[in-house]
Scaffold this active site. Structure first.
Site, mmCIF file in Angstrom:
data_model
loop_
_atom_site.group_PDB
_atom_site.id
_atom_site.type_symbol
_atom_site.label_atom_id
_atom_site.label_comp_id
_atom_site.label_asym_id
_atom_site.label_seq_id
_atom_site.Cartn_x
_atom_site.Cartn_y
_atom_site.Cartn_z
ATOM 1 N N ASP A 144 -5.113 -38.897 17.310
ATOM 2 C CA ASP A 144 -4.841 -40.338 17.522
ATOM 3 C C ASP A 144 -4.676 -40.733 19.132
ATOM 4 O OD1 ASP A 144 -4.429 -43.170 17.203
ATOM 5 O OD2 ASP A 144 -2.363 -42.914 16.599
ATOM 6 N N ASP A 342 -10.454 -46.437 21.391
ATOM 7 C CA ASP A 342 -9.562 -45.905 20.531
ATOM 8 C C ASP A 342 -10.220 -44.959 19.616
ATOM 9 O OD1 ASP A 342 -7.073 -45.800 19.065
ATOM 10 O OD2 ASP A 342 -7.713 -47.482 17.549
#
Ligand SMILES: *[C@@H]1O[C@H](CO)[C@@H](O)[C@H](O)[C@H]1NC(C)=O
Ligand SMILES: *[C@@H]1O[C@H](CO)[C@@H](O)[C@H](O)[C@H]1NC(C)=O
Ligand SMILES: *[C@@H]1O[C@H](CO)[C@@H](O)[C@H](O)[C@H]1NC(C)=O
Ligand SMILES: *[C@@H]1O[C@H](CO)[C@@H](O)[C@H](O)[C@H]1NC(C)=O
Length: 464
Positions: A144, A342
């Site tokens: 992440d 992201d």
């Protein structure tokens, strides 16, 4: 001359079509410079992993959590509507943090939260395997770029304080290299949400949303990413209270920009550079690697950072092309909001007026196909039933510094099945909400995060 040109083109189109037919699955060509032609059978992922074993042990293997290459035991893939709603939860979480950091002047959150979608963050749907401790134990974790601390669930962890995971729990008492971190240690001070337990042991806490969180002791141990990438004394969370949408993964690998992230901790060795490649389908593997091993054929755009948003990677989206033509969007539309890159968001989010222009241009170039109702946040969907091949306009994202990301075909449409193939972009609720480049649009690119040189790179054909 015109005749020659057009016959050359149709010959070329014929060749590409033939190629598409013969080379299943998922080889595709271009009908013209500005359209992809794809065999319909190849739109759906195979149920077999194309490369079950590691072909390159010098890189971590990135696979989709729910696909056939996943080391997590075959779990039923959640319904697409559910996955897309979870994606909106992640976007809300990201935008809420930005809203807080900018004193609540941005992000109209109440307008974008979908009804009853669970309220937990989708922490991303790609996983890698990493080793902790001595002797090393392997754990499958989510990676992440939107958060910093790396954590895994550890022993002792009783009853419902830990969610069920596939790998056995890490037992720090069985690792000869594990150390506790005391509250007074500078390492503990790297955490922004810390606490002291009895015995003055440092505790971490991270909340990803209303219902997803991890808490536990902060410790250090040897982290083995690949046989040649071994990081002694790596600081991580040893979770004893975790819940949320982590599936059966053992934890999370934090690749944000703060001092506690893997990138920051390993920056003396790797220079603050990492790159990954998200594969085109869940039946193929991609990679994650630290350091500047993969910088050839990469185009760079400046990395933008904000001190009040210390985790995130911003870049300058300046224009979008559909079918080779630039959309009439003022660059102010993008600069007002800003754009985050992201790894954990699936579908890219655009300012509402930018999305409207994309949607309109895309629909105009898809009139030959029948439209079908929306799928969750995706409002431009087509029924390809009965077609052998489909032809779809290209989409390009243009960034500051002249860098263009020609979105791979696998990133243009989200295809739950042949009767519902949807444009894989969505609008934000408010023009002030920042845009997000999601992992669908990053597919097959070698995406390079070069923090030291303040740049983000995209290299075509990073993986399959
Ligand atoms: C938020 O408020 C603080 C203090 O009033 C100010 O220093 C900071 O610049 C503001 N942040 C933004 C993004 O406006
Ligand atoms: C860490 O602290 C716990 C609790 O005090 C203790 O049981 C354990 O032995 C310590 N581990 C190490 C490696 O010092
Ligand atoms: C710190 O620990 C105390 C006592 O267990 C608890 O009440 C408090 O919420 C904790 N704070 C954080 C940030 O975890
Ligand atoms: C295709 O997928 C969508 C979304 O998951 C679902 O609603 C629809 O029923 C599916 N159609 C078929 C024919 O499987």
């Amino acid at each position: 001359m015109a005749l020659l040109h057009s016959s050359l083109c149709s010959c070329c189109a014929f060749f590409l079509l033939a190629f598409t037919f013969l080379q299943a699955p998922r080889v595709y060509g271009r009908e013209t410079e500005n359209r992809y032609v794809v065999g319909v059978r190849s739109l759906l992922p195979s149920s077999v992993c194309s490369s079950p074993r590691d072909s390159n042990p010098s890189m971590m293997r990135v696979v989709h959590r729910h696909g056939p290459c996943s080391p997590l035991s075959p779990s039923r893939k959640p319904a697409d509507v559910k996955l897309l709603n979870q994606d909106q939860d992640r976007v809300n979480w990201l935008q809420r943090q930005i809203s807080i950091a900018s004193n609540g002047t941005r992000a109209s959150l109440s307008a974008t939260i979908p009804a009853n979608s669970g309220g937990s963050i989708g922490t991303g749907n790609y996983v890698v395997k990493v080793g902790f401790g001595t002797p090393k134990n392997d754990f499958t974790v989510i990676f992440d770029t939107g958060s910093d601390i790396t954590w895994i669930q550890c022993k002792p962890c009783s009853g419902r304080n830990c969610y069920p995971q596939q790998d056995p729990l890490f037992d720090p008492s069985q690792s000869s290299t594990y150390s506790n971190i005391s509250c007074s240690s500078p390492s503990c001070k790297k955490l922004d949400s810390r606490n002291c337990s009895a015995g003055s042991r440092c505790r971490y806490k991270i909340e990803y949303g209303d219902k997803s969180q991890s808490k536990g002791f902060f410790g250090s141990d040897t982290l083995t990413l690949t046989p040649s990438d071994v990081l002694p004394n790596f600081l991580f969370g040893c979770g004893d209270q975790s819940k949320g949408l982590f599936g059966r993964a053992a934890g999370l690998l934090g690749l944000g920009r703060r001092p506690v992230s893997l990138v920051s901790q390993s920056s003396p060795k790797y220079g603050g550079v990492f790159s990954y490649c998200i594969p085109s389908t869940s039946s193929k593997p991609g990679y994650l690697t630290l350091g500047s091993r993969r910088l050839s054929n990469v185009q760079f755009t400046p990395l933008r950072t904000f001190s009040n948003l210390p985790s995130f990677y911003f870049l300058d989206l300046v224009a979008i092309k559909v079918g080779g033509k630039q959309l009439p969007i003022s660059s102010k539309v993008f600069s007002t909001a800003g754009t985050v890159l992201d790894s954990g968001t699936v579908i890219s989010r655009l300012p509402p007026s930018a999305y409207a222009a994309l949607q309109s241009a895309f629909r105009k170039q898809m009139t030959r196909y029948k439209m079908v109702p929306a799928l969750s946040i995706l409002d431009t969907c087509y029924d390809f039933t009965g077609y052998d091949t489909v032809s779809v306009p290209t989409v390009a994202l243009m960034f500051g510094g002249g860098t263009t990301l020609n979105v791979d075909f696998s990133g243009i449409l989200y295809v739950p099945n042949v009767s519902q193939a949807c444009l894989a972009f969505a609008p934000n609720g408010d023009a002030k909400d920042f845009g997000i480049i999601g992992n669908a649009q990053q597919k097959r690119f070698n995406v390079v995060y070069d923090i030291a040189n303040r740049r983000i790179g995209f290299g075509a054909n990073g993986c399959n």
